[in-house]
Design an enzyme around this catalytic site. Structure first.
Site, mmCIF file in Angstrom:
data_model
loop_
_atom_site.group_PDB
_atom_site.id
_atom_site.type_symbol
_atom_site.label_atom_id
_atom_site.label_comp_id
_atom_site.label_asym_id
_atom_site.label_seq_id
_atom_site.Cartn_x
_atom_site.Cartn_y
_atom_site.Cartn_z
ATOM 1 N N ASN A 177 0.642 -1.234 -0.101
ATOM 2 C CA ASN A 177 0.028 -0.171 0.173
ATOM 3 C C ASN A 177 0.816 1.112 -0.124
ATOM 4 O O ASN A 177 1.436 1.574 1.091
ATOM 5 C CB ASN A 177 -0.886 -0.157 1.329
ATOM 6 C CG ASN A 177 -1.951 -1.218 1.357
ATOM 7 O OD1 ASN A 177 -2.807 -1.014 0.515
ATOM 8 N ND2 ASN A 177 -1.640 -2.117 1.885
ATOM 9 N N GLU A 178 1.129 1.812 -1.115
ATOM 10 C CA GLU A 178 2.115 2.900 -1.441
ATOM 11 C C GLU A 178 1.595 4.221 -0.927
ATOM 12 O O GLU A 178 0.379 4.270 -0.705
ATOM 13 C CB GLU A 178 2.597 2.760 -2.851
ATOM 14 C CG GLU A 178 3.482 1.554 -3.252
ATOM 15 C CD GLU A 178 4.786 1.463 -2.741
ATOM 16 O OE1 GLU A 178 5.154 2.238 -1.892
ATOM 17 O OE2 GLU A 178 5.698 0.754 -3.357
ATOM 18 N N PRO A 179 2.425 5.301 -0.808
ATOM 19 C CA PRO A 179 1.779 6.515 -0.699
ATOM 20 C C PRO A 179 0.482 7.105 -1.698
ATOM 21 O O PRO A 179 0.537 6.502 -2.826
ATOM 22 C CB PRO A 179 2.859 7.672 -1.096
ATOM 23 C CG PRO A 179 4.043 6.929 -0.572
ATOM 24 C CD PRO A 179 3.776 5.287 -0.972
ATOM 25 N N THR A 196 10.533 1.817 -3.739
ATOM 26 C CA THR A 196 10.145 0.411 -3.446
ATOM 27 C C THR A 196 10.894 -0.366 -4.550
ATOM 28 O O THR A 196 11.559 -1.336 -4.184
ATOM 29 C CB THR A 196 8.850 0.135 -3.478
ATOM 30 O OG1 THR A 196 7.990 0.919 -2.457
ATOM 31 C CG2 THR A 196 8.269 -1.223 -3.023
#
Length: 654
Positions: A177-179, A196
């Site tokens: 769950n990235e920014p 990442t």
């Protein structure tokens, strides 16, 4: 060198008055447990998982675990495997759901999380294979949405997750769950952040080979777990941990959403916790025991925060920035300022091997013996000149008996094109002197064919590894000779732990330590330098450092000279010491900066674009110069002399 005081877990601090605990952790917005190191922390988490499994077994129920991948949980899984083998812990009643998987990804690929989980856990325990769930990275894209909905449904059908294990990425991601991820997000296909992908680049043989997408549980899915444990180890994770624990909730740092949960706990080692307020600036949250090192750190912090030289700090500055206790106990402020200013001044020396016939009571190094035997241990064949090239050259210029020891061949960090270029040179040279080149030509053709078909992270043939090692060896010779060394003082150790040809290295054995002890016994140095730059993303620096320490520890038990041998740590290739940590600062003149640069330039295979550059896009010589200049500027801002550059060192305390 200051180290954090180890603390017992947050939930076990019953001996601490509750009021004091709340005051100390008042910046922290969720529970945090801090352990001395990741091994102790991992064992603690594994025990909690085992207790959950056994409790469910006693009740005739299934334990449903959410599992994570990556380096962080490896120790937890190793301890669970040990408990299965040695204590009879059964996983027959365990159902697992993994957080994520790269997309696309074949399950038998070396980088797949199916492979990771099998190698680190599932292949070593008695879990039912039907109870193992890892997102499928092989699906056609049009089927992923339905698959993700079903993944959620499967979790709900077994009663939901009892415990979710998490790591944290440097973007603040949990799972993938990235920014920008929403707090109510579910399992879905996501696009990976560039950072990442850079962090995963070494596993894939380059960022260009890292998938751009992944399937991940959502933050909303994670939140449904009855208990959540987020683990983080190392200084590398400290900045993002501070944001996640003390920062405002934001989609830019998805882990901050965990502040909304009543069932979450962060489990950290000392290094990962080091930037939390209670450890980094404890005077802001509690009364302190003001020893010399903490006082130095606090005064430097105050000077930097206010942009004032140390000698201009006032009692009011102390009182209004959480340091009233220090001023009251040891003040007035000006007396403290003078004391700390003098201590910092005394770290500066143009004589890193000690100044002969001088009073050395206020100097970092001993005056005697005037000419010391010195070993500079370099993990890779260029760390010596990158991190302490100026000091290296000065030690030689000042007449010390300097040796350099290259601990590894560095043969995985050379471009394949360079191998072919050097082989072509060898063929042409042999042809020019009338030698038969048929065998060389055959080896060259085999290499070229292999390289053309080579897969990401495929292990090179031994011939290719040899050529890569020869390239780096010749460059190391050139750099050390430029620094002034004779060939007999240049040592190539090729420690066995490294020589796998693979990204994953072997474990350290007694052979690595014995080879190091042998060199130390032959030279019997009074002074040793070793890389204390543990931000190295490959992990080679810390492994090499521990080998040197263990070798010296063993020798100190039987060899009198070893107890008089001082060990200095250097940094610079990946990170630099904080100003308050520095115990020896060696100033460099503009001419010495250029000489250091020329020594670095001898390592041509690492120039322009090294194979493994890490996060820092700058060339190594640029990193070194700018970090050295920054160290000098930091000293100048504190009110000290304005040098062109400085190399910094910290003495290791046995």
């Amino acid at each position: 060198m200051q180290t954090l005081n180890s603390t017992v877990p947050f939930k076990s601090q019953n001996s601490m008055p509750r009021l004091n605990l709340l005051e100390e952790t008042r910046f922290e917005k969720l529970p945090v447990s801090v352990f001395p190191d990741q091994h102790i922390a991992s064992v603690s988490v594994a025990k909690r998982i085992a207790d959950l499994i056994r409790d469910k077994q006693n009740k005739g129920q299934q334990a449903v675990l959410g599992l994570a991948t990556g380096a962080t949980p490896v120790g937890v899984y190793a301890e669970l495997v040990r408990m299965h083998r040695e204590e009879g812990l059964s996983f027959r009643n365990v159902i697992t759901f993994n957080l994520d998987e790269y997309y696309p990804m074949q399950p038998d690929a070396a980088q797949s999380y199916v492979t990771f989980m099998n190698e680190n856990l599932f292949d070593h325990i008695d879990i039912e294979k039907a109870n193992v769930h890892v997102p499928d990275g092989t699906l056609p894209k049009e089927e992923i949405h339905a698959y993700c909905l079903n993944y959620e449904r499967q979790i709900e059908e077994v009663g939901g997750l009892d415990l979710q294990i998490l790591g944290i990425g440097r973007t603040g991601h949990i799972g993938f769950n990235e920014p920008g991820s929403a707090p109510n997000s579910g399992t879905r296909l996501v696009t990976l952040d560039d950072l990442t992908r850079r962090d995963a680049a070494r596993d894939f043989g380059g960022k260009e080979n890292v998938p751009t997408k992944a399937i991940t549980m959502g933050i909303g899915t994670i939140f449904k777990a009855r208990e959540i444990i987020l683990m983080a180890w190392s200084q590398k994770k400290a900045p993002i941990i501070k944001k996640a624990v003390e920062g405002e909730m934001s989609s830019e740092v998805p882990a901050t959403y965990l502040q909304l949960s009543n069932s979450v706990e962060f489990v950290l080692d000392d290094d990962a916790a080091s930037e939390l307020t209670r450890f980094n600036t404890p005077w802001l949250v509690k009364d302190c025991v003001w020893d010399e090192q903490l006082t130095k750190k606090a005064v430097i912090w105050l000077s930097e925060k206010l942009g004032k030289p140390i000698l201009k700090l006032t009692d009011e500055d102390y009182n209004t920035h959480g340091m009233a206790q220090l001023a009251t106990e040891f003040g007035p402020a000006y007396n403290i300022n003078i004391d700390i200013f003098n201590k910092i001044q005394h770290t500066i020396t143009g004589w890193p091997g000690g100044k002969p016939n001088a009073d050395d009571t206020q100097r970092p190094e001993r005056a005697e013996p005037a000419q010391k035997r010195v070993i500079i241990f370099s993990p890779h064949p260029d760390d010596d000149v990158i991190s302490m090239g100026g000091t290296f050259i000065r030690l030689v210029d000042q007449g010390h008996d300097v040796h350099v020891a290259y601990q590894t061949s560095g043969n995985t960090a050379v471009w394949d094109d360079d191998v072919l270029r050097y082989m072509e040179f060898a063929i042409d040279f042999n042809k020019s002197i009338g030698s038969d080149t048929s065998r060389l030509r055959q080896i060259y053709d085999d290499m070229r064919g292999f390289i053309e078909e080579k897969q990401p992270n495929q292990v090179d043939t031994q011939e290719i590894l040899n050529v890569k090692g020869f390239i780096r060896k010749s460059e190391a010779y050139a750099g050390a000779r430029y620094a002034g060394l004779e060939d007999e003082n240049i040592h190539f150790m090729a420690l066995p732990f490294y020589e796998t040809g693979k990204r994953k290295k072997n474990s350290v054995t007694d052979k690595d330590i014995e080879l190091t002890m042998d060199l130390l016994q032959r030279v019997k140095p009074q002074q040793v330098f070793a890389a204390g730059d543990f931000a190295d993303p490959h992990g080679t620096h810390i492994v090499c450092f521990k080998i040197v320490v263990e070798a010296l520890q063993r020798l100190r038990q039987t060899e009198e000279w070893a107890n008089d041998c001082w060990l200095w740590m250097y940094r610079g290739a990946w990170h630099e010491f904080e100003t308050h940590e520095i115990e020896m600062a060696v100033p460099l003149s503009p001419q010495e900066v250029i000489r250091k640069r020329e020594a670095i330039f001898k390592h041509q295979s690492q120039k322009d674009r090294p194979v493994f550059p890490g996060d820092d896009a700058r060339e190594f010589w640029v990193r070194a110069e700018e970090r050295n200049r920054e160290t000098a500027e930091n000293y100048h801002k504190l009110g000290l002399a304005d040098y062109e550059a400085m190399e910094a060192f910290v003495r290791y305390n046995f």
